[in-house]
Design a protein around this motif. Structure first.
Motif, short mmCIF file in Angstrom:
data_model
loop_
_atom_site.label_atom_id
_atom_site.label_comp_id
_atom_site.label_asym_id
_atom_site.label_seq_id
_atom_site.Cartn_x
_atom_site.Cartn_y
_atom_site.Cartn_z
N LEU A 174 0.96 -0.92 -0.14
CA LEU A 174 0.10 0.17 0.04
C LEU A 174 0.79 1.29 -0.04
CD1 LEU A 174 -2.69 1.23 0.41
CD2 LEU A 174 -2.52 1.25 2.64
N ASN A 175 1.00 1.67 -0.89
CA ASN A 175 1.65 2.58 -0.94
C ASN A 175 3.16 2.61 -1.31
OD1 ASN A 175 -0.36 4.64 -2.14
ND2 ASN A 175 -1.08 4.99 -0.03
N ILE A 176 3.73 3.57 0.07
CA ILE A 176 4.99 2.75 0.45
C ILE A 176 5.03 1.73 1.84
CG2 ILE A 176 6.70 4.91 -0.30
CD1 ILE A 176 6.03 5.85 2.98
N TYR A 177 3.85 1.54 2.30
CA TYR A 177 3.79 0.62 3.33
C TYR A 177 3.80 -0.70 2.93
CZ TYR A 177 3.70 5.10 5.91
OH TYR A 177 4.44 6.35 5.97
N GLY A 178 3.97 -1.54 3.44
CA GLY A 178 3.04 -3.53 3.16
C GLY A 178 3.91 -4.42 3.18
N GLY A 179 3.90 -5.26 2.38
CA GLY A 179 5.11 -6.09 2.00
C GLY A 179 4.92 -7.51 2.63
N GLY A 180 6.31 -8.26 2.87
CA GLY A 180 5.75 -9.23 3.46
C GLY A 180 5.83 -9.76 4.49
N ILE A 181 6.32 -9.36 5.04
CA ILE A 181 6.50 -9.14 7.24
C ILE A 181 6.52 -7.48 8.06
CG2 ILE A 181 7.64 -9.83 9.16
CD1 ILE A 181 9.04 -12.24 6.94
N PHE A 182 5.53 -7.92 8.37
CA PHE A 182 5.57 -6.66 9.07
C PHE A 182 5.69 -6.16 10.41
CE2 PHE A 182 3.27 -1.71 7.82
CZ PHE A 182 4.33 -1.81 6.86
N VAL A 183 6.84 -5.26 10.63
CA VAL A 183 6.86 -5.87 12.55
C VAL A 183 7.01 -3.80 12.98
CG1 VAL A 183 9.59 -6.23 14.56
CG2 VAL A 183 8.73 -7.90 12.29
N SER A 184 5.80 -3.84 13.42
CA SER A 184 5.13 -1.89 12.93
C SER A 184 4.55 -1.84 14.14
CB SER A 184 4.76 -1.73 11.68
OG SER A 184 3.81 -2.31 11.66
N ASN A 185 4.41 -0.76 14.55
CA ASN A 185 2.84 -0.08 15.74
C ASN A 185 4.27 0.07 17.30
OD1 ASN A 185 1.00 1.06 13.78
ND2 ASN A 185 0.10 -1.01 14.08
N GLY A 186 5.27 -0.45 17.43
CA GLY A 186 6.08 -0.87 18.65
C GLY A 186 6.01 -1.78 19.08
N SER A 187 6.05 -2.53 17.86
CA SER A 187 6.66 -4.17 18.02
C SER A 187 7.85 -4.22 18.25
CB SER A 187 6.18 -5.69 17.34
OG SER A 187 4.75 -5.60 16.91
N SER A 188 8.26 -5.32 19.51
CA SER A 188 9.77 -5.37 20.03
C SER A 188 10.16 -6.26 20.65
CB SER A 188 9.77 -3.82 21.63
OG SER A 188 9.77 -2.83 21.15
N TYR A 189 10.90 -7.15 21.39
CA TYR A 189 11.35 -8.23 21.16
C TYR A 189 11.29 -9.16 20.64
CZ TYR A 189 13.59 -5.70 25.39
OH TYR A 189 13.33 -4.17 26.04
N THR A 190 11.09 -8.86 18.87
CA THR A 190 10.83 -10.19 17.80
C THR A 190 11.47 -10.42 17.24
OG1 THR A 190 8.54 -8.72 17.91
CG2 THR A 190 9.18 -9.87 16.08
N THR A 191 11.42 -12.08 17.22
CA THR A 191 13.11 -12.23 16.18
C THR A 191 11.84 -12.59 14.78
OG1 THR A 191 13.89 -12.84 17.68
CG2 THR A 191 14.81 -14.30 16.14
N VAL A 192 12.38 -12.54 13.79
CA VAL A 192 12.17 -13.28 12.18
C VAL A 192 13.15 -14.16 11.64
CG1 VAL A 192 11.71 -12.03 10.58
CG2 VAL A 192 11.06 -11.29 12.10
N GLN A 193 13.11 -15.24 11.84
CA GLN A 193 14.34 -15.87 11.40
C GLN A 193 13.97 -17.35 9.95
OE1 GLN A 193 16.04 -17.01 14.49
NE2 GLN A 193 14.51 -19.13 15.28
#
Length: 250
Positions: free
Chosen positions: A148-167
């Motif tokens: 969506l415009n410049i936002y969006g895609g495969g995996i969105f770690v956003s809105n302040g999400s923390s202490y997260t691992t994408v592997q």
């Protein structure tokens, strides 16, 4: 998406299966007890797709097939898993992989009925953490996200999400970013295979975007992304964009 999970839970998707919907993670884990979203069984990684598989095309002549009722404008169309080429008009749909959309109708080029082989991007992202914390996301494939415009895609770690691992994720054939970190803290992105875009300049987004402050304030993130680790990722198909972009207030 509507369930509630507890710290230490694992939510596993069956290898070889496909889910055509967005995973919006609904719960947070805790320190030392993340909630894990992963896979089980043998075979190909499970797929969470932002695209819908289309059928019910009508023959419009000249090897152009039309599908009506697609109300959300697609940014990406896949033909048997390969990114198609958006052309300027229906009349310009003249070669394999060409597509055009207008007035809720998709037109594609095919020498026979393409039903069951065409996937149309309809959801902004495949996976969104939606501000949840203490998560592990692993061993899943994401594809077909519409962006969506410049936002969006495969995996969105956003809105302040923390202490997260994408592997150990695969993110390919998405419109936009493969992994987007916005206003996050203590996030690790490692050992992923990324490459949504090859040489399609109309498709926006870097393979990995780390953003904060004013750049993504309109997307709900108002603080810098901090303490992030990006390592051992395989990135391809980045012609016309960057592999990794870190911008605005880090």
């Amino acid at each position: 998406n509507s369930s509630t999970f507890s710290a230490g839970d694992s939510i596993l998707f069956k290898a070889g299966d496909t889910w055509r919907e967005q995973l919006t993670i609904p719960s947070s884990g805790s320190a030392g007890n993340p909630i894990t979203f992963g896979s089980y069984g043998s075979g190909a990684k499970p797929v969470i797709s932002g695209a819908d598989l289309m059928s019910g095309f009508s023959n419009g002549g000249s090897n152009i097939w039309d599908k009506t009722g697609i109300t959300a404008q697609p940014n990406i169309v896949l033909f048997s898993g390969t990114i198609g080429a958006l052309v300027a008009s229906r009349a310009a749909v003249t070669a394999s992989g060409d597509w055009f959309w207008v007035s809720n109708t998709l037109s594609v080029y095919a020498t026979s009925d393409p039903s069951g082989t065409v996937e149309v991007g309809q959801r902004t992202s495949a996976i969104s953490t939606d501000g949840m914390n203490y998560l592990t996301i692993e061993d899943i494939s994401v594809a077909g996200s519409n962006g969506l415009n410049i936002y969006g895609g495969g995996i969105f770690v956003s809105n302040g999400s923390s202490y997260t691992t994408v592997q150990n994720m695969d993110s390919r054939n998405n419109y936009g970013y493969d992994v987007y970190l916005a206003g996050t803290d203590h996030v690790t992105v490692s050992n992923n295979t990324l490459g949504s875009v090859s040489s399609l300049p109309t498709i926006q987004g870097d393979a990995i975007m780390v953003a904060g402050n004013n750049f993504c304030s309109g997307n709900g993130a108002v603080s810098p992304s901090t303490n992030f680790t990006i390592s051992s990722n395989t990135i391809s198909g980045t012609i016309g964009r960057q592999g990794i972009a870190v911008i605005d207030g880090m």
